[in-house]
Design a protein around this motif. Structure first.
Motif, PDB file in Angstrom:
ATOM      1  N   HIS A  96     -20.725  -9.597 -53.023  1.00 18.39           N
ATOM      2  CA  HIS A  96     -21.104  -8.721 -51.726  1.00 18.39           C
ATOM      3  C   HIS A  96     -21.261  -7.270 -51.796  1.00 18.39           C
ATOM      4  N   ASP A  97     -20.440  -6.473 -52.713  1.00 24.38           N
ATOM      5  CA  ASP A  97     -20.636  -5.103 -52.677  1.00 24.38           C
ATOM      6  C   ASP A  97     -21.778  -4.498 -53.598  1.00 24.38           C
ATOM      7  N   GLN A  98     -22.080  -5.221 -54.680  1.00 24.15           N
ATOM      8  CA  GLN A  98     -23.295  -5.033 -55.532  1.00 24.15           C
ATOM      9  C   GLN A  98     -24.492  -5.266 -55.155  1.00 24.15           C
ATOM     10  N   MET A  99     -24.209  -6.697 -55.090  1.00 24.44           N
ATOM     11  CA  MET A  99     -25.523  -7.514 -54.833  1.00 24.44           C
ATOM     12  C   MET A  99     -25.938  -7.891 -53.495  1.00 24.44           C
ATOM     13  N   HIS A 100     -25.044  -7.453 -52.375  1.00 27.97           N
ATOM     14  CA  HIS A 100     -25.442  -7.313 -51.157  1.00 27.97           C
ATOM     15  C   HIS A 100     -25.808  -8.665 -50.578  1.00 27.97           C
ATOM     16  N   LEU A 101     -25.042  -9.883 -51.084  1.00 24.85           N
ATOM     17  CA  LEU A 101     -25.458 -11.162 -50.662  1.00 24.85           C
ATOM     18  C   LEU A 101     -24.561 -11.429 -49.460  1.00 24.85           C
ATOM     19  N   SER A 102     -24.769 -12.323 -48.676  1.00 22.72           N
ATOM     20  CA  SER A 102     -24.108 -12.711 -47.752  1.00 22.72           C
ATOM     21  C   SER A 102     -22.850 -13.651 -48.063  1.00 22.72           C
ATOM     22  N   THR A 103     -22.097 -13.852 -47.068  1.00 28.71           N
ATOM     23  CA  THR A 103     -20.689 -14.325 -47.404  1.00 28.71           C
ATOM     24  C   THR A 103     -21.039 -15.962 -47.498  1.00 28.71           C
ATOM     25  N   GLN A 104     -22.048 -16.476 -46.998  1.00 30.73           N
ATOM     26  CA  GLN A 104     -22.666 -18.004 -47.180  1.00 30.73           C
ATOM     27  C   GLN A 104     -23.075 -17.973 -48.764  1.00 30.73           C
ATOM     28  N   VAL A 105     -24.013 -17.094 -49.139  1.00 30.85           N
ATOM     29  CA  VAL A 105     -24.356 -17.519 -50.412  1.00 30.85           C
ATOM     30  C   VAL A 105     -23.301 -17.061 -51.502  1.00 30.85           C
ATOM     31  N   VAL A 106     -22.427 -16.315 -51.290  1.00 30.90           N
ATOM     32  CA  VAL A 106     -21.348 -16.273 -52.007  1.00 30.90           C
ATOM     33  C   VAL A 106     -20.632 -17.327 -52.087  1.00 30.90           C
ATOM     34  N   GLY A 107     -20.375 -17.970 -50.933  1.00 37.38           N
ATOM     35  CA  GLY A 107     -19.650 -19.443 -50.892  1.00 37.38           C
ATOM     36  C   GLY A 107     -20.187 -20.446 -51.907  1.00 37.38           C
ATOM     37  N   TYR A 108     -21.662 -20.451 -51.771  1.00 39.39           N
ATOM     38  CA  TYR A 108     -22.503 -21.207 -52.507  1.00 39.39           C
ATOM     39  C   TYR A 108     -22.217 -21.167 -54.159  1.00 39.39           C
ATOM     40  N   ALA A 109     -22.187 -20.118 -54.321  1.00 39.33           N
ATOM     41  CA  ALA A 109     -21.993 -19.472 -55.768  1.00 39.33           C
ATOM     42  C   ALA A 109     -20.608 -19.977 -56.338  1.00 39.33           C
ATOM     43  N   ALA A 129     -16.526 -20.319 -74.957  1.00 36.21           N
ATOM     44  CA  ALA A 129     -17.731 -19.953 -75.251  1.00 36.21           C
ATOM     45  C   ALA A 129     -18.385 -19.800 -73.909  1.00 36.21           C
ATOM     46  N   GLY A 130     -18.204 -20.670 -72.808  1.00 35.52           N
ATOM     47  CA  GLY A 130     -18.962 -20.801 -71.584  1.00 35.52           C
ATOM     48  C   GLY A 130     -18.549 -19.555 -70.648  1.00 35.52           C
ATOM     49  N   GLY A 131     -17.068 -19.175 -71.067  1.00 32.77           N
ATOM     50  CA  GLY A 131     -16.573 -18.031 -70.212  1.00 32.77           C
ATOM     51  C   GLY A 131     -16.974 -16.983 -70.827  1.00 32.77           C
ATOM     52  N   ILE A 132     -17.254 -16.637 -72.109  1.00 35.63           N
ATOM     53  CA  ILE A 132     -17.794 -15.375 -72.505  1.00 35.63           C
ATOM     54  C   ILE A 132     -19.213 -15.249 -71.977  1.00 35.63           C
ATOM     55  N   ILE A 133     -19.884 -16.265 -72.100  1.00 36.31           N
ATOM     56  CA  ILE A 133     -21.337 -16.167 -71.806  1.00 36.31           C
ATOM     57  C   ILE A 133     -21.517 -15.810 -70.253  1.00 36.31           C
ATOM     58  N   GLY A 134     -20.656 -16.475 -69.452  1.00 37.31           N
ATOM     59  CA  GLY A 134     -20.597 -16.224 -68.001  1.00 37.31           C
ATOM     60  C   GLY A 134     -20.503 -14.928 -67.527  1.00 37.31           C
ATOM     61  N   MET A 135     -19.215 -14.459 -68.311  1.00 41.91           N
ATOM     62  CA  MET A 135     -18.948 -12.943 -67.954  1.00 41.91           C
ATOM     63  C   MET A 135     -19.896 -11.835 -68.576  1.00 41.91           C
ATOM     64  N   LEU A 136     -20.716 -12.116 -69.480  1.00 39.16           N
ATOM     65  CA  LEU A 136     -21.522 -11.370 -70.108  1.00 39.16           C
ATOM     66  C   LEU A 136     -22.655 -11.264 -69.239  1.00 39.16           C
ATOM     67  N   LEU A 137     -22.869 -12.405 -68.550  1.00 42.01           N
ATOM     68  CA  LEU A 137     -24.325 -12.486 -67.930  1.00 42.01           C
ATOM     69  C   LEU A 137     -23.853 -11.622 -66.517  1.00 42.01           C
ATOM     70  N   LEU A 138     -22.813 -11.780 -65.792  1.00 41.05           N
ATOM     71  CA  LEU A 138     -22.405 -11.068 -64.724  1.00 41.05           C
ATOM     72  C   LEU A 138     -22.342  -9.465 -65.283  1.00 41.05           C
ATOM     73  N   ALA A 139     -22.216  -9.074 -66.341  1.00 40.21           N
ATOM     74  CA  ALA A 139     -22.058  -7.551 -66.615  1.00 40.21           C
ATOM     75  C   ALA A 139     -23.527  -7.226 -67.055  1.00 40.21           C
ATOM     76  N   SER A 140     -24.305  -8.410 -67.061  1.00 43.14           N
ATOM     77  CA  SER A 140     -25.802  -7.787 -67.333  1.00 43.14           C
ATOM     78  C   SER A 140     -26.825  -7.422 -66.489  1.00 43.14           C
ATOM     79  N   SER A 141     -26.566  -8.347 -65.511  1.00 43.90           N
ATOM     80  CA  SER A 141     -27.759  -8.277 -64.550  1.00 43.90           C
ATOM     81  C   SER A 141     -27.251  -8.575 -63.132  1.00 43.90           C
ATOM     82  N   ALA A 142     -27.586  -7.872 -61.914  1.00 42.52           N
ATOM     83  CA  ALA A 142     -27.396  -8.321 -60.566  1.00 42.52           C
ATOM     84  C   ALA A 142     -28.452  -8.997 -59.859  1.00 42.52           C
ATOM     85  N   THR A 143     -28.820 -10.159 -60.419  1.00 42.12           N
ATOM     86  CA  THR A 143     -29.652 -11.110 -59.907  1.00 42.12           C
ATOM     87  C   THR A 143     -29.112 -12.406 -59.341  1.00 42.12           C
TER      88      THR A 143
END
Length: 285
Positions: free
Chosen positions: A132-145, A178-192
């Motif tokens: 919401h704060d960094q990617m400026h996504l709507s509440t609906q899209v955040v819910g989908y994620a 391993a999936g958790g490490i990859i997921g958090m590194l992805l979150l830290a790498s790019s805001a798309t």
């Protein structure tokens, strides 16, 4: 609600520990967690729909009715007493201290706390704020994620349980971490948006694979006469992660940045990989 949750979870998992054959213990735990995740995945949508159509009180009344129905089902279908375990010499005199001297038991507690730090601190707290704060996504899209993460978790649980029963428990744990490490590194790498959804898949794999085995390990190493105490300690590990995860994640994000927080929270997951790699095979044959 807290008292009810503590009593229910401890008793429910003790029922599984006492009535499930050891060869199917992880699969039983995966079905149990799958039922919980089904509620996590679909409960918010149902509750939100009821609140929007009627009022905010209606979901609360609905939950109370469901709890009452479940109580009736429990009273009428569950046995008044669990099967008495076969207790070998010296097992009945055990205590919490005895359990905590077992390295596999302590590792399982640490794993359960780590998984719920990810689930409560990263998935439930940090990711919605970041989106919401960094990617400026709507509440609906955040819910989908968040729904993607829950559905992936739900989808992998049957395989995670079967794998944990067929192979040493640490195999499923390492896949999940391993999936958790990859997921958090992805979150830290790019805001798309594609990266966000890919990260949710990684975190769903993490909570699915790494969330099943700790409960099975607890049952493996606890003497049959101490299964209730063991499940109570397991619940404490889960609650520790659920309580500290959001606090630590929120404080780190407030004082540093979202990306730095994701990187910092990757460290304990990596440390748990090292511990899990040394975990002995606890399965009862």
């Amino acid at each position: 609600t807290g008292v009810g949750s503590a009593l229910y979870v401890t008793a429910a998992m003790n029922i599984l520990a006492r009535t499930t054959p050891p060869a199917r213990m992880a699969r039983a735990m995966s079905f149990y967690q799958g039922a919980i995740m089904a509620g996590v995945a679909f409960g918010p949508s149902i509750g939100g729909l009821m609140a929007s159509v009627f009022s905010y009180r209606v979901p609360l009344y609905g939950y109370a009715v469901l709890a009452l129905l479940c109580a009736v089902v429990s009273i009428t279908t569950l046995p008044a007493r669990l099967p008495q375990p076969v207790i070998r010499a010296g097992e009945a005199a055990g205590s919490a201290g005895t359990l905590l001297r077992d390295g596999a038991f302590v590792t399982a507690l640490a794993l359960s706390a780590t998984v719920f730090i990810i689930r409560a601190g990263v998935l439930s707290t940090l990711t919605p704020l970041f989106a919401h704060d960094q990617m400026h996504l709507s509440t609906q899209v955040v819910g989908y994620a968040l729904t993607v993460a829950a559905l992936v978790n739900l989808a992998v649980l049957p395989h995670a349980g079967g794998l944990s029963d067929r192979r040493p428990r640490k195999v499923a744990v390492l896949i999940g971490l391993a999936g958790g490490i990859i997921g958090m590194l992805l979150l830290a790498s790019s805001a798309t948006l594609p990266v966000l959804f890919a990260a949710m898949i990684g975190l769903g794999i993490c909570t699915g694979y790494a969330g099943v085995s700790p409960a099975a390990i607890i049952v493996d190493v606890a003497p049959p006469g101490q299964s209730g105490m063991a499940m109570g300690l397991y619940r404490m590990g889960v609650d520790f992660g659920s309580v500290t995860g959001p606090i630590v994640a929120g404080q780190l994000a407030a004082t540093t940045s979202y990306r730095a927080t994701f990187l910092v929270l990757t460290v304990p997951v990596a440390l748990m990989c090292l511990l899990a790699a040394r975990l002995r095979d606890t399965r009862r044959r």
